[in-house]
Design an enzyme around this catalytic site. Structure first.
Site, PDB file in Angstrom:
ATOM      1  N   ASP A  75       0.908  -1.194   0.090  1.00 58.67           N
ATOM      2  CA  ASP A  75      -0.018   0.074  -0.092  1.00 58.67           C
ATOM      3  C   ASP A  75       0.855   1.077   0.007  1.00 58.67           C
ATOM      4  O   ASP A  75       2.010   1.232   0.690  1.00 58.67           O
ATOM      5  CB  ASP A  75      -1.123  -0.186   1.326  1.00 58.67           C
ATOM      6  CG  ASP A  75      -2.157   0.617   1.136  1.00 58.67           C
ATOM      7  OD1 ASP A  75      -3.336   0.461   1.101  1.00 58.67           O
ATOM      8  OD2 ASP A  75      -1.791   2.298   1.018  1.00 58.67           O
ATOM      9  N   ILE A  76       0.390   2.225  -0.945  1.00 55.06           N
ATOM     10  CA  ILE A  76       1.377   3.410  -1.083  1.00 55.06           C
ATOM     11  C   ILE A  76       1.224   4.312   0.227  1.00 55.06           C
ATOM     12  O   ILE A  76       2.214   5.083   0.324  1.00 55.06           O
ATOM     13  CB  ILE A  76       0.847   4.314  -2.052  1.00 55.06           C
ATOM     14  CG1 ILE A  76       1.975   5.210  -2.690  1.00 55.06           C
ATOM     15  CG2 ILE A  76      -0.423   5.009  -1.779  1.00 55.06           C
ATOM     16  CD1 ILE A  76       1.605   5.724  -4.193  1.00 55.06           C
TER      17      ILE A  76
ATOM     18  N   ASN B 147     -12.662  -3.110   2.695  1.00 58.13           N
ATOM     19  CA  ASN B 147     -13.440  -1.897   2.882  1.00 58.13           C
ATOM     20  C   ASN B 147     -14.632  -2.036   1.878  1.00 58.13           C
ATOM     21  O   ASN B 147     -14.285  -2.248   0.721  1.00 58.13           O
ATOM     22  CB  ASN B 147     -12.609  -0.723   2.584  1.00 58.13           C
ATOM     23  CG  ASN B 147     -11.906  -0.494   3.976  1.00 58.13           C
ATOM     24  OD1 ASN B 147     -12.069  -0.928   5.026  1.00 58.13           O
ATOM     25  ND2 ASN B 147     -10.683   0.137   3.576  1.00 58.13           N
TER      26      ASN B 147
ATOM     27  N   VAL C 183     -11.030   2.825  -3.602  1.00 60.98           N
ATOM     28  CA  VAL C 183     -10.687   2.158  -4.802  1.00 60.98           C
ATOM     29  C   VAL C 183     -11.798   1.059  -5.135  1.00 60.98           C
ATOM     30  O   VAL C 183     -11.988   0.341  -4.624  1.00 60.98           O
ATOM     31  CB  VAL C 183      -9.349   1.734  -5.021  1.00 60.98           C
ATOM     32  CG1 VAL C 183      -9.100   1.079  -6.192  1.00 60.98           C
ATOM     33  CG2 VAL C 183      -8.101   2.632  -4.744  1.00 60.98           C
TER      34      VAL C 183
ATOM     35  N   HIS D 136     -10.186  -5.324  -3.178  1.00 56.41           N
ATOM     36  CA  HIS D 136      -8.822  -5.740  -2.633  1.00 56.41           C
ATOM     37  C   HIS D 136      -9.104  -6.071  -1.079  1.00 56.41           C
ATOM     38  O   HIS D 136      -9.866  -5.360  -0.314  1.00 56.41           O
ATOM     39  CB  HIS D 136      -7.960  -4.564  -2.866  1.00 56.41           C
ATOM     40  CG  HIS D 136      -8.349  -3.119  -2.469  1.00 56.41           C
ATOM     41  ND1 HIS D 136      -9.384  -2.474  -3.112  1.00 56.41           N
ATOM     42  CD2 HIS D 136      -8.241  -2.316  -1.383  1.00 56.41           C
ATOM     43  CE1 HIS D 136      -9.762  -1.375  -2.522  1.00 56.41           C
ATOM     44  NE2 HIS D 136      -8.987  -1.311  -1.530  1.00 56.41           N
TER      45      HIS D 136
ATOM     46  N   HIS E  43      -6.848  -5.992   2.219  1.00 53.04           N
ATOM     47  CA  HIS E  43      -5.878  -5.397   3.015  1.00 53.04           C
ATOM     48  C   HIS E  43      -5.238  -6.262   3.747  1.00 53.04           C
ATOM     49  O   HIS E  43      -6.013  -7.049   4.692  1.00 53.04           O
ATOM     50  CB  HIS E  43      -6.452  -4.257   3.831  1.00 53.04           C
ATOM     51  CG  HIS E  43      -6.878  -3.031   3.105  1.00 53.04           C
ATOM     52  ND1 HIS E  43      -5.985  -1.736   2.720  1.00 53.04           N
ATOM     53  CD2 HIS E  43      -7.995  -2.709   2.336  1.00 53.04           C
ATOM     54  CE1 HIS E  43      -6.683  -1.049   2.264  1.00 53.04           C
ATOM     55  NE2 HIS E  43      -7.951  -1.310   1.967  1.00 53.04           N
TER      56      HIS E  43
HETATM   57  P1  5GP Z   1      -9.490   1.410   0.076  1.00 56.57           P
HETATM   58  O1  5GP Z   1      -9.567   2.644   0.971  1.00 56.57           O
HETATM   59  O2  5GP Z   1     -10.240   1.477  -1.195  1.00 56.57           O
HETATM   60  O3  5GP Z   1     -10.041   0.378   0.921  1.00 56.57           O
HETATM   61  O4  5GP Z   1      -8.065   1.124  -0.110  1.00 56.57           O
HETATM   62  C1  5GP Z   1      -7.363   1.508  -1.328  1.00 56.57           C
HETATM   63  C2  5GP Z   1      -6.019   1.630  -0.994  1.00 56.57           C
HETATM   64  O5  5GP Z   1      -5.142   1.713  -2.366  1.00 56.57           O
HETATM   65  C3  5GP Z   1      -5.481   2.724   0.313  1.00 56.57           C
HETATM   66  O6  5GP Z   1      -5.082   2.121   1.354  1.00 56.57           O
HETATM   67  C4  5GP Z   1      -4.538   3.529  -0.799  1.00 56.57           C
HETATM   68  O7  5GP Z   1      -3.491   3.852  -0.150  1.00 56.57           O
HETATM   69  C5  5GP Z   1      -3.946   2.373  -1.768  1.00 56.57           C
HETATM   70  N1  5GP Z   1      -3.542   3.092  -2.949  1.00 56.57           N
HETATM   71  C6  5GP Z   1      -4.349   4.029  -3.905  1.00 56.57           C
HETATM   72  N2  5GP Z   1      -3.536   4.374  -4.692  1.00 56.57           N
HETATM   73  C7  5GP Z   1      -2.300   3.571  -4.807  1.00 56.57           C
HETATM   74  C8  5GP Z   1      -1.258   3.355  -5.744  1.00 56.57           C
HETATM   75  O8  5GP Z   1      -0.985   4.191  -6.901  1.00 56.57           O
HETATM   76  N3  5GP Z   1      -0.430   2.661  -5.412  1.00 56.57           N
HETATM   77  C9  5GP Z   1      -0.387   1.857  -4.287  1.00 56.57           C
HETATM   78  N4  5GP Z   1       0.369   0.970  -4.125  1.00 56.57           N
HETATM   79  N5  5GP Z   1      -1.364   1.847  -3.413  1.00 56.57           N
HETATM   80  C10 5GP Z   1      -2.368   2.563  -3.893  1.00 56.57           C
END
Ligand code: 5GP
Length: 113
Positions: free
Chosen positions: A31-32, A88, A97, A101, A103
């Site tokens: 995760d970034i 999530n 996103v 996915h 986590h």
């Molecule tokens: P969500 O909030 O949808 O459950 O998780 C999306 C995750 O994707 C977030 O924790 C966010 O930091 C990660 N993320 C978003 N854009 C990127 C990216 O370009 N690269 C990486 N490695 N992670 C990303």
């Protein structure tokens, strides 16, 4: 046509991100914006927007995602110390996103909730 998800762009190498695991159906990245020392994302190559959009034919895929998470937890040596697996979903769930996915979070004591 729907815009590509950031994860599809990573898979297509349109956005840079090291792929730490890949098979025919699933890939994984760090995760970034990690919330703990270890924070990995386990992602199906097939775009499914949210957990609400899962169909019966996805059952094996979701099971495989959990198996991959288990293997990565071992590889990153957090299987014994412990970790958390989270999907999530939608706005209240904190989904940003819209491509499902899993986590995998660990490497330190996580706050209870
Ligand atoms: P969500 O909030 O949808 O459950 O998780 C999306 C995750 O994707 C977030 O924790 C966010 O930091 C990660 N993320 C978003 N854009 C990127 C990216 O370009 N690269 C990486 N490695 N992670 C990303």
């Amino acid at each position: 046509m729907e815009e590509k998800s950031v994860f599809e762009m990573i898979l297509n190498k349109e956005i840079e991100s090291e792929i730490i695991y890949e098979d025919d159906d699933i890939f994984s990245i760090q995760d970034i914006n990690p919330v703990a020392r270890i924070h990995l994302l386990i992602i199906p190559k097939k775009r499914i927007n949210t957990i609400n959009n899962l169909s019966d034919e996805d059952t094996l895929l979701v099971g495989k995602m959990i198996q991959v998470a288990k293997d990565l937890a071992k590889k990153y040596e957090i299987d014994q110390s412990g970790y958390r697996l989270i999907f999530n979903t939608n706005d209240d769930g904190g989904q940003t996103v819209y491509h499902i996915h899993l986590h995998l979070i660990g490497g330190e004591k996580l706050k209870a909730f």
